[in-house]
Motif scaffolding. Structure first.
Motif, short mmCIF file in Angstrom:
data_model
loop_
_atom_site.label_atom_id
_atom_site.label_comp_id
_atom_site.label_asym_id
_atom_site.label_seq_id
_atom_site.Cartn_x
_atom_site.Cartn_y
_atom_site.Cartn_z
N PHE A 108 41.32 20.72 -59.11
CA PHE A 108 41.28 19.40 -59.74
C PHE A 108 40.41 19.48 -60.98
O PHE A 108 39.23 19.82 -60.91
N LEU A 109 41.01 19.16 -62.14
CA LEU A 109 40.30 19.19 -63.41
C LEU A 109 40.39 17.81 -64.03
O LEU A 109 41.48 17.26 -64.19
N THR A 110 39.24 17.24 -64.40
CA THR A 110 39.24 15.88 -64.93
C THR A 110 38.19 15.73 -66.01
O THR A 110 37.15 16.38 -65.98
N SER A 111 38.49 14.87 -66.97
CA SER A 111 37.54 14.56 -68.04
C SER A 111 38.12 13.44 -68.89
O SER A 111 39.31 13.11 -68.80
N ASP A 112 37.27 12.84 -69.72
CA ASP A 112 37.74 11.87 -70.71
C ASP A 112 37.71 12.49 -72.10
O ASP A 112 37.82 11.78 -73.10
N GLN A 113 37.58 13.82 -72.15
CA GLN A 113 37.49 14.53 -73.41
C GLN A 113 38.49 15.68 -73.45
O GLN A 113 39.10 16.03 -72.44
N SER A 114 38.62 16.26 -74.62
CA SER A 114 39.45 17.45 -74.77
C SER A 114 38.83 18.61 -73.99
O SER A 114 37.61 18.78 -73.97
N ILE A 115 39.67 19.40 -73.34
CA ILE A 115 39.22 20.55 -72.56
C ILE A 115 39.55 21.83 -73.33
O ILE A 115 40.69 22.08 -73.68
N GLU A 116 38.53 22.62 -73.58
CA GLU A 116 38.71 23.91 -74.24
C GLU A 116 38.18 25.00 -73.30
O GLU A 116 37.00 24.99 -72.96
N LEU A 117 39.04 25.90 -72.87
CA LEU A 117 38.64 26.97 -71.96
C LEU A 117 38.37 28.25 -72.73
O LEU A 117 39.06 28.57 -73.69
N SER A 118 37.36 28.98 -72.27
CA SER A 118 37.08 30.30 -72.84
C SER A 118 38.17 31.26 -72.39
O SER A 118 38.92 30.97 -71.44
N PRO A 119 38.31 32.42 -73.05
CA PRO A 119 39.32 33.39 -72.61
C PRO A 119 39.19 33.78 -71.14
O PRO A 119 40.20 33.94 -70.44
N ILE A 120 37.96 33.92 -70.65
CA ILE A 120 37.75 34.27 -69.24
C ILE A 120 38.21 33.12 -68.34
O ILE A 120 38.89 33.35 -67.33
N GLU A 121 37.84 31.90 -68.68
CA GLU A 121 38.25 30.75 -67.88
C GLU A 121 39.77 30.60 -67.86
O GLU A 121 40.36 30.33 -66.80
N GLN A 122 40.38 30.77 -69.01
CA GLN A 122 41.83 30.65 -69.08
C GLN A 122 42.52 31.72 -68.27
O GLN A 122 43.50 31.45 -67.56
N ALA A 123 42.00 32.95 -68.33
CA ALA A 123 42.58 34.05 -67.55
C ALA A 123 42.43 33.79 -66.05
O ALA A 123 43.36 34.04 -65.27
N ASN A 124 41.27 33.29 -65.64
CA ASN A 124 41.05 32.99 -64.22
C ASN A 124 41.97 31.88 -63.74
O ASN A 124 42.51 31.94 -62.63
N LEU A 125 42.14 30.85 -64.57
CA LEU A 125 43.02 29.75 -64.18
C LEU A 125 44.46 30.22 -64.07
O LEU A 125 45.15 29.88 -63.11
N LYS A 126 44.92 31.00 -65.03
CA LYS A 126 46.30 31.49 -64.99
C LYS A 126 46.53 32.38 -63.77
O LYS A 126 47.57 32.31 -63.11
N LYS A 127 45.55 33.22 -63.46
CA LYS A 127 45.67 34.08 -62.28
C LYS A 127 45.79 33.23 -61.02
O LYS A 127 46.60 33.52 -60.12
N TYR A 128 44.98 32.18 -60.95
CA TYR A 128 45.03 31.27 -59.80
C TYR A 128 46.40 30.62 -59.68
O TYR A 128 46.98 30.56 -58.59
N LEU A 129 46.94 30.14 -60.80
CA LEU A 129 48.25 29.49 -60.78
C LEU A 129 49.35 30.48 -60.42
O LEU A 129 50.25 30.16 -59.63
N ASP A 130 49.27 31.68 -60.96
CA ASP A 130 50.29 32.69 -60.69
C ASP A 130 50.25 33.16 -59.24
O ASP A 130 51.27 33.63 -58.70
N LEU A 131 49.09 33.06 -58.60
CA LEU A 131 48.96 33.48 -57.21
C LEU A 131 49.36 32.38 -56.22
O LEU A 131 49.29 32.58 -55.02
#
Length: 202
Positions: free
Chosen positions: A88-111
């Motif tokens: 669950f990801l929530t905010s009232d602002q724009s979300i910018e992920l670092s390369p490591i965060e983006q890679a971890n999130l994509k791995k989680y989704l792909d798994l």
């Protein structure tokens, strides 16, 4: 004196055993959702600290089975995310992920994980940042509206569209990877509006 010391040792053993039993009874409860912590201190990721807690309590009562939730940073080891099927990801602002965060999130989704991206106050900046993130992770896929026949609306009980509103999904052809509502679900969870008899969520 020796008897008193023996009594103290027995008390400590009793307390230790009690704690171990309490941990075993609670620590093995399934973690059903992970609230994602932003590593950016300028991002408001926890404006509503009780949203997931209240939702988890409600679902535990509904299912008559105790559930747990956790808060995890995307900067940490990706395996921690896989401890729960939903993030669950929530905010009232724009979300910018670092390369490591983006890679971890994509791995989680792909798994097999599912991300629920919730715009607080229906933030347009947040929604745009999620769509940008989708293009970066899955450049050949686009988000589409969830149909009325989608399991999200029917899997437990029929959900009216008044409160849930339009929901967008990123689907890989087999399952949903990301769900993003237009409405602010977090506000509903935080205020417990979704748990009242006769609400649009019931």
């Amino acid at each position: 004196m020796a008897l008193h010391q023996a009594g103290d040792a027995d008390d400590r053993n009793f307390v230790g055993a009690s704690f171990a039993l309490m941990f075993l009874s609670r620590g093995r409860q399934p973690v059903w959702i992970t609230k994602l912590i932003s590593s950016n201190s300028n991002v408001n990721w926890n404006n509503r600290p009780n949203d997931i807690q209240f939702l988890t309590s409600y679902l535990s009562d509904l299912r008559e089975q105790q559930l747990n939730w956790q808060a995890v940073s995307l900067e940490g080891a990706a395996y921690r995310l896989t401890q729960s099927p939903i993030a669950f990801l929530t905010s009232d602002q724009s979300i910018e992920l670092s390369p490591i965060e983006q890679a971890n999130l994509k791995k989680y989704l792909d798994l097999g994980g599912l991300l629920v991206a919730c715009p607080e106050n229906s933030s347009q900046d947040f929604k745009r940042s999620i769509r940008k993130l989708v293009k970066q992770m899955y450049p050949h896929r686009t988000m589409e509206q969830v149909s009325k026949e989608h399991p999200l609306r029917t899997i437990h009980f029929p959900l009216k569209e008044i409160r849930t509103g339009v929901v967008w999904t990123l689907n890989n052809g087999l399952r949903d990877l990301i769900l993003m509502p237009e409405n602010d679900w977090g506000l509903t969870f935080q205020s417990r509006q979704s748990f009242k008899p006769g609400s649009d969520w019931e």
